[in-house]
Scaffold this motif. Structure first.
Motif, short mmCIF file in Angstrom:
data_model
loop_
_atom_site.label_atom_id
_atom_site.label_comp_id
_atom_site.label_asym_id
_atom_site.label_seq_id
_atom_site.Cartn_x
_atom_site.Cartn_y
_atom_site.Cartn_z
N LYS A 299 -0.42 2.50 -3.51
CA LYS A 299 -0.80 1.08 -3.63
C LYS A 299 -2.04 0.73 -2.80
N PRO A 300 -3.13 1.46 -2.96
CA PRO A 300 -4.35 1.11 -2.22
C PRO A 300 -4.89 -0.25 -2.67
N ASN B 167 -2.59 0.34 -10.39
CA ASN B 167 -2.31 -0.83 -9.55
C ASN B 167 -3.24 -1.98 -9.96
N PRO B 168 -2.79 -2.84 -10.87
CA PRO B 168 -3.63 -3.95 -11.34
C PRO B 168 -4.02 -4.92 -10.22
N GLN B 169 -3.31 -4.86 -9.07
CA GLN B 169 -3.62 -5.76 -7.96
C GLN B 169 -4.73 -5.22 -7.05
N ASN C 139 -17.79 -2.92 2.65
CA ASN C 139 -16.41 -2.79 2.18
C ASN C 139 -15.66 -1.69 2.93
N ASN C 140 -14.35 -1.83 2.97
CA ASN C 140 -13.48 -0.76 3.46
C ASN C 140 -12.63 -0.28 2.30
N PHE C 141 -12.39 1.03 2.22
CA PHE C 141 -11.66 1.57 1.09
C PHE C 141 -10.45 2.39 1.53
N ASP C 142 -9.36 2.20 0.79
CA ASP C 142 -8.13 2.93 1.05
C ASP C 142 -8.07 4.22 0.23
N ASN D 182 -4.78 5.91 6.87
CA ASN D 182 -4.03 6.04 5.61
C ASN D 182 -4.92 6.19 4.38
N SER D 183 -6.18 6.47 4.59
CA SER D 183 -7.10 6.65 3.45
C SER D 183 -6.79 7.94 2.69
#
Length: 258
Positions: free
Chosen positions: A104-105, A126-128, A174-177, A204-205
């Protein structure tokens, strides 16, 4: 050809399933994600998108900034052929959907949109999530954007331009998971993208590198990435190299059959 055969045989000899995994984190990932069935509704949606692209027989001029194609002899290509040959396979797409569903990133970066099949899989997972995808070729990007709009995948933002220009700007703000690397099959550019994206990596990336056995150059690149001091856990699925930065774990490398 011989390189792929030899590395695949080596992979088969070294690889295992969940029974050979002694990390609770990786064991859970393998049993609850890798070997889990994909949601049927999501399978249907992805296959519908892929069928839509494979039925598009219009021709476009492709600007290839990477290693180039082993199959295409011309830069004038049918969209249907790009989707069939260069697009993500259904097997990999469904695993990508499950990975995004599992972790769920919130923020995802894709380097290399092409006609948008992998982007769609990320969105379906994950549409969110908020997805930013980078593409160098404006013509393939246009096809991808039309696909996103047709299937109402409104959480994808497409950025067009040379990665050396677009990637630093995206990383700065930006920060990315999760980062999915599929934009270049050359050693130096891939390592440069990796180093740039390390600036946004947190505990947790997840970094996913496509086609790590594509050629000797990519396999050497994968071995260098594995040894980076910030990398703690890696999983080689043959077609992907998956990287984690979990400080709570000792450095471990896994070879998993999927």
């Amino acid at each position: 050809m011989w390189f792929k055969i030899s590395t695949y045989l080596s992979f088969l000899l070294k690889s295992t399933n969940q029974h050979g995994v002694h990390s609770p984190f990786v064991y859970s990932l393998v049993t609850k994600c890798f070997y889990k069935k994909t949601n049927f509704t999501k399978i249907i949606l992805f296959k519908e998108i892929k069928k839509f692209l494979k039925n598009n027989h219009s021709k476009i001029e492709v600007s290839d900034f990477g290693k180039g194609s082993k199959v295409f002899k011309s830069n004038t290509r049918k969209v249907s052929d790009i989707a069939k040959i260069a697009g993500i396979s259904t097997k990999k797409a469904l695993l990508l959907i499950r990975l995004v569903e599992y972790f769920k990133p919130k923020n995802i970066l894709e380097i290399g949109t092409s006609v948008g099949l992998a982007s769609c899989a990320l969105s379906i997972g994950n549409p969110q999530s908020k997805i930013k995808t980078l593409e160098g070729c404006k013509n393939t990007a246009q096809i991808a954007q039309q696909t996103f709009e047709k299937f109402h995948l409104n959480n994808i933002q497409l950025n067009i331009g040379d990665f050396n220009s677009t990637l630093p700007k995206i990383i700065e703000y930006n920060n990315f998971d999760m980062v999915y690397f599929d934009g270049n099959h050359q050693k130096e550019p891939t390592l440069n993208y990796f180093k740039e994206c390390l600036k946004t990596a947190h505990n947790n990336s997840i970094f996913i590198f496509d086609d790590i056995h594509w050629n000797k150059e990519m396999f050497e690149t994968w071995k260098i990435i594995k040894q980076h001091p910030k990398v703690t856990v890696t999983i080689n699925t043959y077609f992907w190299g998956i990287v984690f930065f979990r400080n709570e774990q000792l450095k471990q490398h896994f070879t998993i059959r999927v």
